[in-house]
Structures are given as C-alpha cells and as structure tokens.
Design an enzyme around this catalytic site. Structure first.
Site, PDB file in Angstrom:
ATOM      1  N   GLY A 185      13.963   6.218  -5.255  1.00 27.60           N
ATOM      2  CA  GLY A 185      15.298   5.633  -5.194  1.00 27.60           C
ATOM      3  C   GLY A 185      15.264   4.139  -4.918  1.00 27.60           C
TER       4      GLY A 185
ATOM      5  N   GLY B  66      21.416  11.951  -2.940  1.00 29.86           N
ATOM      6  CA  GLY B  66      20.502  10.930  -3.460  1.00 29.86           C
ATOM      7  C   GLY B  66      19.216  11.572  -3.952  1.00 29.86           C
ATOM      8  N   HIS B  67      18.633  12.444  -3.120  1.00 32.76           N
ATOM      9  CA  HIS B  67      17.420  13.160  -3.529  1.00 32.76           C
ATOM     10  C   HIS B  67      17.699  13.992  -4.778  1.00 32.76           C
ATOM     11  CE1 HIS B  67      16.622  13.051   1.022  1.00 32.76           C
ATOM     12  NE2 HIS B  67      15.635  12.351   0.514  1.00 32.76           N
TER      13      HIS B  67
ATOM     14  N   HIS C 299      19.710  15.410   0.303  1.00 34.58           N
ATOM     15  CA  HIS C 299      21.123  15.068   0.089  1.00 34.58           C
ATOM     16  C   HIS C 299      21.295  14.699  -1.387  1.00 34.58           C
ATOM     17  CE1 HIS C 299      19.539  11.025   0.083  1.00 34.58           C
ATOM     18  NE2 HIS C 299      19.106  11.163   1.334  1.00 34.58           N
TER      19      HIS C 299
ATOM     20  N   SER D 166      19.084  10.835   4.886  1.00 35.86           N
ATOM     21  CA  SER D 166      18.883  11.961   5.804  1.00 35.86           C
ATOM     22  C   SER D 166      19.284  11.554   7.217  1.00 35.86           C
ATOM     23  CB  SER D 166      17.421  12.403   5.791  1.00 35.86           C
ATOM     24  OG  SER D 166      17.014  12.684   4.468  1.00 35.86           O
TER      25      SER D 166
HETATM   26  P1  AMP Z   1      13.143  10.048   1.866  1.00 37.77           P
HETATM   27  O1  AMP Z   1      13.293  11.542   1.945  1.00 37.77           O
HETATM   28  O2  AMP Z   1      14.112   9.298   2.698  1.00 37.77           O
HETATM   29  O3  AMP Z   1      11.711   9.599   2.013  1.00 37.77           O
HETATM   30  O4  AMP Z   1      13.532   9.676   0.375  1.00 37.77           O
HETATM   31  C1  AMP Z   1      12.888  10.255  -0.727  1.00 37.77           C
HETATM   32  C2  AMP Z   1      13.290   9.509  -1.981  1.00 37.77           C
HETATM   33  O5  AMP Z   1      14.706   9.581  -2.151  1.00 37.77           O
HETATM   34  C3  AMP Z   1      12.924   8.023  -1.929  1.00 37.77           C
HETATM   35  O6  AMP Z   1      12.441   7.629  -3.201  1.00 37.77           O
HETATM   36  C4  AMP Z   1      14.244   7.379  -1.617  1.00 37.77           C
HETATM   37  O7  AMP Z   1      14.336   6.049  -2.095  1.00 37.77           O
HETATM   38  C5  AMP Z   1      15.209   8.275  -2.348  1.00 37.77           C
HETATM   39  N1  AMP Z   1      16.565   8.161  -1.806  1.00 37.77           N
HETATM   40  C6  AMP Z   1      16.927   8.206  -0.494  1.00 37.77           C
HETATM   41  N2  AMP Z   1      18.263   8.013  -0.374  1.00 37.77           N
HETATM   42  C7  AMP Z   1      18.744   7.833  -1.623  1.00 37.77           C
HETATM   43  C8  AMP Z   1      20.051   7.581  -2.167  1.00 37.77           C
HETATM   44  N3  AMP Z   1      21.132   7.480  -1.387  1.00 37.77           N
HETATM   45  N4  AMP Z   1      20.163   7.440  -3.507  1.00 37.77           N
HETATM   46  C9  AMP Z   1      19.079   7.532  -4.312  1.00 37.77           C
HETATM   47  N5  AMP Z   1      17.821   7.782  -3.869  1.00 37.77           N
HETATM   48  C10 AMP Z   1      17.650   7.926  -2.546  1.00 37.77           C
END
Ligand code: AMP
Length: 286
Positions: free
Chosen positions: A147, A36-37, A34, A186
């Site tokens: 993040g 954020g990623h 998304h 996600s």
């Molecule tokens: P995940 O796929 O949930 O393991 O997240 C992968 C990376 O994306 C991690 O470093 C999270 O902290 C970061 N992340 C997830 N959501 C966001 C967001 N809304 N804004 C910024 N970074 C994010």
C-alpha cells in the site's frame, strides 16, 4: 483457502503453482485485516492466478518501547475476510521459525531508511526489508502488493528489488480511506472514541498541503509549516510533518511534480501515519 504454517509446505505449494503455469501473487500483512488490506488482496486475485496472503507480526521491525505486545490480532476475522475475497492460501509463521537462534543476516535499506519514520523508529526499515526478502524467498511470488499508505516503505522496497536484482514485480496501490478521510490502519482499533473523532485531522492537514501545491506553492518550508499549523490545537502530538522530492525522498527546498507530503503523529500512545502524493505522482508508483 489453504492455511499453511510450515515453511516447507508454502514452498512446495508455490512450486506446484509455478509448475502448473499459474502466476503467484503475495500480499504481506501483519493481520487485523481491514479494507486497505482487502484492496491489495483483490488486486492480486484479479491479476494473478494464485494469491498468498501472509500474516506475521514481525518483531524485528518494532523498537523496544513500541507496541508489539498491543498490536491488534484477529485471526478468525482475518480468515473469514480472506475466504470472502478469494485468496488461495494464508501463510502464517512464527518469530521462532523466522528468526531461530543464530539468525544474524539483515537487509539494510541505506539512507532511504534513515529519515521520516526511520528517524523515530531506528532499525524499523531494516526489519521490514529483511522480512519482505524472507517472505519473497519463501513464497517465490511473481508479483507482490503493497500500500501507498506506507510510502517510505514502498520506496525502500521498490529500490531493494532493483538494487538486489530480484526477479519480481512489486506493485504499490492507493491508500483506502474511511468516509471521513482517515486512512484504514490496524492501529485505528486502538483509538478511544474521542481520539477516533480527532484522527481524520491528519489526512485533512495533508489535503491542505496538496491544495496549496495545486495552487502553485513549491517551497518545502511553506508547505511543511502549513501542514504543521493545521494540527496545532488538535489532539495530535506531532512526530514529523515533511515534504520530500522524488524516489529518494530528497529534502529539497523546492518541490517537484512527484513529491510527497508525509506525516506521523500520536493520539495518546497510538502512532498514526499518512501521506499524499503531490502533482501527478501516482502513475510513477509500482
Ligand atoms: P500492515 O498489516 O500494516 O503491515 O500492512 C500490510 C500492507 O497493507 C502494507 O503494504 C500496507 O501499506 C498496506 N496498507 C495498510 N493500510 C492500508 C490502506 N489504508 N490502504 C491501502 N493499503 C494499506
């Protein structure tokens, strides 16, 4: 963009880049990408000359009753997004390759991993610290990008880099939010339309705490009560709503500049987390 699934291939690709004098950035994710990623990938593309994004839903960071099987997956959509933003390689791997029979060595983050999310997800941060260490060893990046959305994780990983003398720069970037304040996750895809309407209340409650801190309130109990009250009568079932000090997430009675308000709460079966920094803390991260 190269799509690499073998450990040997990602090692040799990274070695080539090192030899060519390129700085390698890594963005570890669990996919279902998304905005954020994407913001993390954009930062890596800006700051490094070769960017690897990993997608791996890491089984050892999920508890037996958790949502490993329901966790959203969208490989084709992810590939398209990563091509658009200019990643150089996508690294995918499998649980069998990461944790073959006989695997038994873990990275234990210590007390930082015990409270907050660690209290309701025992072993979660051990799983995170272990997989991040393995990814850093496989990809050998100069820098990695995480993040602030996962604040406890960020604190644990910053500490780990320091404690284990990793020759590595870990960067923490701000949380990206939808227009109504909900942090991209996600897991947001798993919400029903009605739950999605409730979801921004978590971020709103954290903002109320930030405002009270800005007005001068420093008592942890008052700030926590205020945050918890905001969610009473909402569709959320609270896991925790806490305020913590400093890089060790200390549960002190009085908060200082650099503290964090962090919360986790369920909408139905879906667990959402969020946090806000209090005071001028942002500059201290990563
Ligand atoms: P995940 O796929 O949930 O393991 O997240 C992968 C990376 O994306 C991690 O470093 C999270 O902290 C970061 N992340 C997830 N959501 C966001 C967001 N809304 N804004 C910024 N970074 C994010």
């Amino acid at each position: 963009m190269k799509i690499v699934s073998s450990h040997q291939e990602i090692r040799s690709l990274s070695r080539e880049w090192h030899q060519a004098g390129r700085t390698v950035g890594l963005v570890p994710t669990m996919g279902a990408l998304h905005r954020g990623h994407v913001s993390l990938v954009e930062a890596s593309v800006r700051q490094c000359s070769a960017t690897v994004v990993s997608i791996f839903v890491n089984p050892i960071q999920f508890g037996p009753e958790e949502d490993l099987d329901r966790y959203p997956r969208d490989f084709d959509g992810d590939v398209e997004k990563l091509r658009d933003v200019g990643a150089d390689a996508l690294f995918t791997t499998t649980p069998e390759e990461m944790y073959p029979a006989g695997f038994q060595t873990y990275v234990d983050p210590g007390a930082l991993g015990d409270g907050l999310c660690g209290a309701s997800r025992p072993g979660h941060f051990r799983g995170v610290a272990t997989v991040v260490t393995k990814l850093l060893n496989l990809v050998q990046p100069h820098e990695s990008f995480f993040g602030q959305k996962d604040y406890q994780q960020a604190r644990i990983l910053l500490r780990m880099v320091q404690d284990l003398n990793l020759d590595h720069r870990l960067r923490i970037l701000p949380t990206v939010r939808e227009v109504d304040g909900l942090a991209y996750s996600s897991r947001n895809q798993m919400l029903t339309p009605e739950q999605r309407r409730e979801a921004p209340k978590l971020a709103a409650a954290l903002q109320e705490v930030r405002k009270a801190f800005d007005r001068g309130e420093r008592r942890a109990e008052q700030l926590q009560d205020l945050g918890r009250k905001q969610l009473e009568g909402s569709g959320f079932r609270l896991d925790y709503f806490e305020v913590r000090n400093d890089e060790f997430l200390a549960a002190d009675a009085l908060l200082e500049d650099g503290a964090v308000a962090a919360a986790a709460a369920f909408l139905g079966k879906t667990r959402l987390i969020d946090n806000v920094l209090l005071g001028s803390a942002q500059s201290r991260l990563g």
